[in-house]
Design a protein around this motif. Structure first.
Motif, PDB file in Angstrom:
ATOM      1  N   ALA A  85       0.807  -1.226   0.096  1.00  0.00           N
ATOM      2  CA  ALA A  85       0.062   0.016   0.008  1.00  0.00           C
ATOM      3  C   ALA A  85       0.897   1.306  -0.065  1.00  0.00           C
ATOM      4  O   ALA A  85       0.462   2.372  -0.324  1.00  0.00           O
ATOM      5  CB  ALA A  85      -0.770   0.017   1.285  1.00  0.00           C
ATOM      6  N   LEU A  86       2.128   1.081   0.309  1.00  0.00           N
ATOM      7  CA  LEU A  86       2.905   2.268   0.370  1.00  0.00           C
ATOM      8  C   LEU A  86       3.289   2.877  -1.102  1.00  0.00           C
ATOM      9  O   LEU A  86       3.329   4.205  -1.158  1.00  0.00           O
ATOM     10  CB  LEU A  86       4.362   2.116   0.845  1.00  0.00           C
ATOM     11  N   TYR A  87       2.978   1.966  -1.874  1.00  0.00           N
ATOM     12  CA  TYR A  87       3.104   2.441  -3.471  1.00  0.00           C
ATOM     13  C   TYR A  87       1.856   3.386  -3.861  1.00  0.00           C
ATOM     14  O   TYR A  87       2.283   4.146  -4.782  1.00  0.00           O
ATOM     15  CB  TYR A  87       3.008   1.190  -4.344  1.00  0.00           C
ATOM     16  N   ASP A  88       0.837   3.487  -3.025  1.00  0.00           N
ATOM     17  CA  ASP A  88      -0.134   4.051  -3.524  1.00  0.00           C
ATOM     18  C   ASP A  88      -0.117   5.403  -2.759  1.00  0.00           C
ATOM     19  O   ASP A  88      -0.970   6.547  -3.361  1.00  0.00           O
ATOM     20  CB  ASP A  88      -1.502   3.699  -2.952  1.00  0.00           C
ATOM     21  N   ILE A  89       0.833   5.798  -2.164  1.00  0.00           N
ATOM     22  CA  ILE A  89       1.115   7.030  -1.290  1.00  0.00           C
ATOM     23  C   ILE A  89       2.188   7.921  -2.095  1.00  0.00           C
ATOM     24  O   ILE A  89       3.293   7.521  -2.520  1.00  0.00           O
ATOM     25  CB  ILE A  89       1.530   7.095  -0.060  1.00  0.00           C
ATOM     26  N   PRO A  90       1.577   8.980  -3.041  1.00  0.00           N
ATOM     27  CA  PRO A  90       2.470   9.632  -4.222  1.00  0.00           C
ATOM     28  C   PRO A  90       4.034   9.885  -3.765  1.00  0.00           C
ATOM     29  O   PRO A  90       5.055   9.536  -4.208  1.00  0.00           O
ATOM     30  CB  PRO A  90       1.733  10.866  -4.591  1.00  0.00           C
TER      31      PRO A  90
END
Length: 300
Positions: A96-101
């Protein structure tokens, strides 16, 4: 001549590893099969990567993707705080870290850009660096406790990443968009099966987009073309196989999707900075080393 630090030997079931070290000796150049963030505090030293040797400065933040390598020379009372993330966890519970720009840029986009060999070096202000180092020391304490505290550890990790993201070029943060669903779906598809002979047309068809448009979206959100991102994935998976398996280098290349051994060797060197044979040779030479031997520092 990089040695290799191994995820399975260091993480002990946790997706995160952290520690603060006072470095007074050279640190042998080393690669690893996990993601490393190194925050530089006080002291002096020089940083060694495939791009050469450069003085270290307080507030520098070094991010290394799996398969990348670096080392330290001429260190004197140098404070280095490490926060390391399991590559497997980045594809699972930490995905989910990938979804935070701002985190996507820090952990994925910048270090996988063309020519970086998986290493990105940026700077935060000294106050942010000291705050991060303090949080990493608390993370180290939480990890060393007799009682497992996964929630506390996750909270520390998010705090560390947040401080660093806030301190990195804050003027760009507002313009960083949430990842496009087609890009997210394509990234997930590539990560799930990097060895498949993907074609841009096939990837675009799967998300109902024109290939050229998908390419532009990838350039905007990832900083690479879809096939460029795939090449980075393959190099990282190949680095793991070279480290942990006895497969011949040619079969390692085939296992990640590069059937031609010559092409595999050329692409791997371009992306990692070493040939597959060099990477494996240095890895085997250091296979028996534990982290304290690779980091000969006080307070480990």
């Amino acid at each position: 001549m990089p040695a290799t630090l191994h995820e399975h030997a260091l993480f002990a079931g946790s997706p995160v590893l952290g520690g603060v070290h006072q470095v007074d000796l050279d640190i042998e150049s080393h690669a690893h099969d996990f993601l490393e963030i190194a925050v530089i505090g006080s002291g002096h030293g020089r940083h060694v990567t495939s791009q050469g040797e450069h003085p270290l400065r307080r507030g520098q933040v070094i991010v290394l993707r799996p398969g990348a390598w670096h080392g330290f020379r001429d260190c004197s009372d140098l404070t280095v705080a490490n926060c390391c993330l399991s590559a497997q966890a980045l594809r699972a519970e930490l995905a989910a870290l990938y979804d935070i720009p701002m985190l996507r840029r820090m952990l994925w986009t910048d270090p996988v850009a063309s020519g970086t060999h998986g290493v990105a070096v940026t700077t935060v202000d000294p106050a942010a660096a000291e705050e991060t180092i303090t949080e990493i020391s608390l993370l180290e304490r939480d990890l060393a406790g007799a009682e497992s505290r996964p929630g506390r550890v996750l909270g520390r990790l998010v705090t560390v990443l947040g401080i660093l993201a806030d301190g990195r070029d804050p003027g760009r943060k507002a313009s960083e968009p949430v990842v496009h669903p087609a890009v997210a779906a394509t990234v997930a598809r590539l990560e799930a099966d990097p060895a498949r002979p993907w074609r841009l047309d096939d990837l675009a068809r799967a998300v109902n987009l024109d290939p050229a448009y998908l390419g532009r979206l990838f350039g905007r959100y990832v900083g690479l073309t879809p096939l460029g991102f795939l090449a980075r994935l393959r190099a990282e998976r190949a680095a793991t196989l070279l480290t942990h398996s006895t497969l011949p280098a040619a079969r390692v290349g085939a296992a990640v999707g590069w059937d031609d051994p010559t092409y595999f060797a050329r692409r791997f060197r371009t992306l990692v900075g070493l040939t597959p044979s060099e990477y494996r040779r240095h890895s085997r030479a250091a296979a028996a080393q534990a982290a304290p031997e690779v980091w000969p520092v006080s307070g480990w």
